[in-house]
Design a protein around this motif. Structure first.
Motif, PDB file in Angstrom:
ATOM      1  N   TRP A 180      56.277  39.756  49.090  1.00 40.65           N
ATOM      2  CA  TRP A 180      56.765  38.385  48.905  1.00 40.65           C
ATOM      3  C   TRP A 180      56.429  37.820  47.530  1.00 40.65           C
ATOM      4  CZ3 TRP A 180      60.220  36.165  52.096  1.00 40.65           C
ATOM      5  CH2 TRP A 180      60.327  36.650  53.401  1.00 40.65           C
ATOM      6  N   CYS A 181      55.658  38.507  46.714  1.00 36.50           N
ATOM      7  CA  CYS A 181      55.309  37.980  45.380  1.00 36.50           C
ATOM      8  C   CYS A 181      56.591  37.699  44.593  1.00 36.50           C
ATOM      9  CB  CYS A 181      54.445  38.987  44.617  1.00 36.50           C
ATOM     10  SG  CYS A 181      54.260  38.536  42.874  1.00 36.50           S
ATOM     11  N   PRO A 182      56.837  36.448  44.207  1.00 34.12           N
ATOM     12  CA  PRO A 182      58.101  36.114  43.543  1.00 34.12           C
ATOM     13  C   PRO A 182      58.277  36.830  42.207  1.00 34.12           C
ATOM     14  CG  PRO A 182      56.922  34.112  44.212  1.00 34.12           C
ATOM     15  CD  PRO A 182      55.977  35.258  44.405  1.00 34.12           C
ATOM     16  N   GLN A 183      57.177  37.215  41.586  1.00 34.70           N
ATOM     17  CA  GLN A 183      57.246  37.899  40.285  1.00 34.70           C
ATOM     18  C   GLN A 183      57.261  39.428  40.435  1.00 34.70           C
ATOM     19  OE1 GLN A 183      57.609  36.019  37.582  1.00 34.70           O
ATOM     20  NE2 GLN A 183      57.470  34.262  38.953  1.00 34.70           N
ATOM     21  N   GLU A 184      57.144  39.907  41.661  1.00 36.22           N
ATOM     22  CA  GLU A 184      57.012  41.350  41.906  1.00 36.22           C
ATOM     23  C   GLU A 184      55.883  41.938  41.060  1.00 36.22           C
ATOM     24  OE1 GLU A 184      60.746  43.427  41.836  1.00 36.22           O
ATOM     25  OE2 GLU A 184      61.680  41.981  43.184  1.00 36.22           O
ATOM     26  N   ALA A 185      54.799  41.161  40.973  1.00 31.10           N
ATOM     27  CA  ALA A 185      53.693  41.528  40.081  1.00 31.10           C
ATOM     28  C   ALA A 185      52.619  42.350  40.777  1.00 31.10           C
ATOM     29  CB  ALA A 185      53.063  40.252  39.502  1.00 31.10           C
ATOM     30  N   ILE A 186      52.669  42.407  42.130  1.00 27.74           N
ATOM     31  CA  ILE A 186      51.621  43.149  42.840  1.00 27.74           C
ATOM     32  C   ILE A 186      52.056  44.598  43.015  1.00 27.74           C
ATOM     33  CG2 ILE A 186      50.240  43.297  44.957  1.00 27.74           C
ATOM     34  CD1 ILE A 186      50.507  40.317  45.298  1.00 27.74           C
ATOM     35  N   CYS A 197      52.156  38.280  36.744  1.00 25.23           N
ATOM     36  CA  CYS A 197      51.517  37.283  37.632  1.00 25.23           C
ATOM     37  C   CYS A 197      51.362  35.955  36.901  1.00 25.23           C
ATOM     38  CB  CYS A 197      50.142  37.803  38.085  1.00 25.23           C
ATOM     39  SG  CYS A 197      49.225  36.548  39.025  1.00 25.23           S
ATOM     40  N   ASN A 198      51.835  34.870  37.558  1.00 26.14           N
ATOM     41  CA  ASN A 198      51.716  33.537  36.947  1.00 26.14           C
ATOM     42  C   ASN A 198      50.772  32.638  37.736  1.00 26.14           C
ATOM     43  OD1 ASN A 198      53.145  32.856  39.198  1.00 26.14           O
ATOM     44  ND2 ASN A 198      55.061  32.355  38.148  1.00 26.14           N
ATOM     45  N   GLY A 199      50.027  33.228  38.659  1.00 23.15           N
ATOM     46  CA  GLY A 199      49.016  32.450  39.395  1.00 23.15           C
ATOM     47  C   GLY A 199      49.582  31.479  40.414  1.00 23.15           C
ATOM     48  N   CYS A 200      50.797  31.727  40.927  1.00 25.87           N
ATOM     49  CA  CYS A 200      51.458  30.764  41.826  1.00 25.87           C
ATOM     50  C   CYS A 200      50.762  30.647  43.188  1.00 25.87           C
ATOM     51  CB  CYS A 200      52.920  31.147  42.022  1.00 25.87           C
ATOM     52  SG  CYS A 200      53.136  32.649  43.017  1.00 25.87           S
ATOM     53  N   GLY A 201      50.052  31.674  43.627  1.00 25.45           N
ATOM     54  CA  GLY A 201      49.298  31.596  44.878  1.00 25.45           C
ATOM     55  C   GLY A 201      50.079  31.972  46.125  1.00 25.45           C
ATOM     56  N   VAL A 202      51.341  32.368  45.980  1.00 20.87           N
ATOM     57  CA  VAL A 202      52.143  32.743  47.162  1.00 20.87           C
ATOM     58  C   VAL A 202      51.470  33.880  47.928  1.00 20.87           C
ATOM     59  CG1 VAL A 202      54.294  33.906  47.837  1.00 20.87           C
ATOM     60  CG2 VAL A 202      54.379  31.891  46.365  1.00 20.87           C
ATOM     61  N   CYS A 203      50.920  34.848  47.205  1.00 19.36           N
ATOM     62  CA  CYS A 203      50.286  36.006  47.866  1.00 19.36           C
ATOM     63  C   CYS A 203      49.202  35.542  48.841  1.00 19.36           C
ATOM     64  CB  CYS A 203      49.720  36.982  46.843  1.00 19.36           C
ATOM     65  SG  CYS A 203      48.742  36.202  45.559  1.00 19.36           S
ATOM     66  N   SER A 204      48.422  34.579  48.399  1.00 22.36           N
ATOM     67  CA  SER A 204      47.331  34.073  49.235  1.00 22.36           C
ATOM     68  C   SER A 204      47.879  33.339  50.469  1.00 22.36           C
ATOM     69  CB  SER A 204      46.472  33.146  48.377  1.00 22.36           C
ATOM     70  OG  SER A 204      45.584  32.465  49.158  1.00 22.36           O
ATOM     71  N   ARG A 236      44.454  34.622  39.329  1.00 24.06           N
ATOM     72  CA  ARG A 236      45.020  35.920  39.713  1.00 24.06           C
ATOM     73  C   ARG A 236      44.429  36.323  41.050  1.00 24.06           C
ATOM     74  NH1 ARG A 236      46.687  40.294  35.733  1.00 24.06           N
ATOM     75  NH2 ARG A 236      48.244  39.107  34.613  1.00 24.06           N
ATOM     76  N   PRO A 237      45.173  37.026  41.878  1.00 27.33           N
ATOM     77  CA  PRO A 237      44.630  37.355  43.198  1.00 27.33           C
ATOM     78  C   PRO A 237      43.478  38.359  43.138  1.00 27.33           C
ATOM     79  CG  PRO A 237      46.759  38.416  42.847  1.00 27.33           C
ATOM     80  CD  PRO A 237      46.548  37.519  41.677  1.00 27.33           C
ATOM     81  N   ALA A 238      42.521  38.145  44.053  1.00 28.51           N
ATOM     82  CA  ALA A 238      41.461  39.140  44.268  1.00 28.51           C
ATOM     83  C   ALA A 238      41.418  39.415  45.760  1.00 28.51           C
ATOM     84  CB  ALA A 238      40.127  38.592  43.779  1.00 28.51           C
ATOM     85  N   ILE A 294      41.876  35.573  47.493  1.00 31.53           N
ATOM     86  CA  ILE A 294      41.530  34.320  46.804  1.00 31.53           C
ATOM     87  C   ILE A 294      42.085  34.417  45.385  1.00 31.53           C
ATOM     88  CG2 ILE A 294      39.464  33.630  48.110  1.00 31.53           C
ATOM     89  CD1 ILE A 294      37.922  34.952  45.660  1.00 31.53           C
ATOM     90  N   LEU A 295      42.380  33.262  44.792  1.00 25.91           N
ATOM     91  CA  LEU A 295      42.820  33.265  43.406  1.00 25.91           C
ATOM     92  C   LEU A 295      41.581  33.095  42.549  1.00 25.91           C
ATOM     93  CD1 LEU A 295      46.144  31.255  43.361  1.00 25.91           C
ATOM     94  CD2 LEU A 295      45.787  33.708  43.500  1.00 25.91           C
ATOM     95  N   ALA A 296      41.328  34.049  41.673  1.00 27.82           N
ATOM     96  CA  ALA A 296      40.057  34.047  40.965  1.00 27.82           C
ATOM     97  C   ALA A 296      40.232  34.168  39.447  1.00 27.82           C
ATOM     98  CB  ALA A 296      39.196  35.210  41.486  1.00 27.82           C
TER      99      ALA A 296
HETATM  100  S1  SF4 Z   1      50.432  38.008  42.324  1.00 27.67           S
HETATM  101 FE1  SF4 Z   1      52.450  37.133  42.594  1.00 27.67          FE
HETATM  102  S2  SF4 Z   1      52.278  35.763  44.347  1.00 27.67           S
HETATM  103 FE2  SF4 Z   1      50.184  36.226  43.655  1.00 27.67          FE
HETATM  104  S3  SF4 Z   1      49.660  34.582  42.224  1.00 27.67           S
HETATM  105 FE3  SF4 Z   1      50.505  36.249  40.985  1.00 27.67          FE
HETATM  106  S4  SF4 Z   1      52.705  35.794  40.833  1.00 27.67           S
HETATM  107 FE4  SF4 Z   1      51.911  34.518  42.486  1.00 27.67          FE
END
Ligand code: SF4
Ligand SMILES: Cc1cc2nc3c(=O)[nH]c(=O)nc-3n(C[C@H](O)[C@H](O)[C@H](O)COP(=O)(O)O)c2cc1C
Ligand code: SF4
Length: 264
Positions: A226-232, A189-196, A210-212, A205-207
């Motif tokens: 849809w997470c571009p990093q496939e981090a979820i 996760c790089n905090g891009c916010g796409v998930c939100s 990182r998503p919460a 929310i990004l907290a």
């Molecule tokens: S979980 Fe994925 S989409 Fe959400 S902030 Fe991190 S990298 Fe971005």
């Protein structure tokens, strides 16, 4: 003609677009994008296109059809987009609509690749293409029915499925919002916010970077898929499973479908 759609990973949007093309044009309205469902305007012919969740109608679709005045019109049909088990979904929808005096004139099911990643990936690309081809053929047939405003019985699964799975749907329905407890993010996760931004329920929310998840989840799986990093991840198995979204639907389409508009 108006098509109201709900989608997590684009299958239902793709079906809606293809149907609109076959019909020679229709206004597409995203259900999560509607600011006031009660005041949403429809047309003489109104379609509902949505995915099957836990063998039934997703909660946001139930909320919409329960209040929307757009359905007080001449011809209402529905398409339940699924991964092979439509079960009792369209019967359930017909009942919900009947309780408010709306007749569901026709209900169709269309099979598409699965986005339910806790049970695995979407399957080989060849198999997915085959499903898109079959879906295209069925959409052409559905368009003919709609043009002729045919009244047809809703499509449904085998009786045993409708009994067993409807029971499971009823048992799990109230627990769906808190099912996001199983989501977690890995180190990519790089905090891009796409998930939100793709969440139709404003549940993330990004907290702070990182998503919460806030336990108001629709379980659409858009954030994860849809997470571009496939981090979820969801539970323990998903790191091994392939992600899915309908290949002709882009991230911007999903983000746009979440933007609230007053005009509908
Ligand atoms: S979980 Fe994925 S989409 Fe959400 S902030 Fe991190 S990298 Fe971005
Ligand atoms: C929470 C959840 C539950 C699901 N339950 C079912 C189901 O009961 N039967 C089925 O055939 N598909 C089920 N699916 C798969 C989706 O209905 C299917 O992949 C659909 O095409 C996704 O549409 P979308 O891309 O528009 O979100 C489920 C998916 C999710 C996310
Ligand atoms: S948190 Fe994720 S799965 Fe839940 S509604 Fe939002 S995008 Fe969908």
């Amino acid at each position: 003609m108006t098509i109201f759609y709900y989608t997590g990973t684009g299958n239902s949007l793709w079906v809606s677009r293809r149907l609109a093309d076959n019909l020679g044009g229709a206004r597409l309205v995203s259900i999560p994008g509607i600011e006031d469902a009660a005041k949403a305007a429809g047309s003489e012919t109104v379609g509902l296109v949505f995915p099957v969740y836990i063998w039934g109608v997703p909660a946001p679709v139930i909320r919409f059809v329960s209040v929307s005045s757009a359905l007080d019109t001449g011809y209402v049909y529905a398409i339940a987009v699924n991964a092979g088990q439509v079960s009792n979904t369209l019967v359930q929808l017909k009942d919900v609509l009947a309780r408010r005096g709306v007749d569901l004139s026709a209900g169709f099911q269309i099979r598409m690749p699965s986005n339910y990643i806790p049970w695995g990936g979407p399957g080989p690309v060849e198999k997915q293409r085959k499903l898109f081809g079959l879906a295209d053929e069925k959409i052409a047939d559905i368009a003919s029915c709609i043009r002729e405003r045919r009244s047809l019985p809703v499509e449904k699964g085998p009786l045993w499925q409708r009994i067993v799975f409807t029971f499971i749907y009823k048992m799990t329905f109230s627990r769906v919002p808190a099912m996001d407890e199983k989501f977690w993010v890995d180190e990519r996760c790089n905090g891009c916010g796409v998930c939100s931004r793709v969440c139709p329920a404003a549940n993330i929310i990004l907290a702070p970077d990182r998503p919460a998840w806030n336990h108001a989840c629709d379980q659409c799986f858009a954030c994860l898929q849809w997470c571009p990093q496939e981090a979820i991840q969801c539970g323990r198995k998903t790191p091994a499973f392939e992600r899915y979204h309908q290949p002709e639907i882009q991230l911007k389409d999903i983000i746009q479908s979440r933007t609230k508009t007053r005009s509908c």
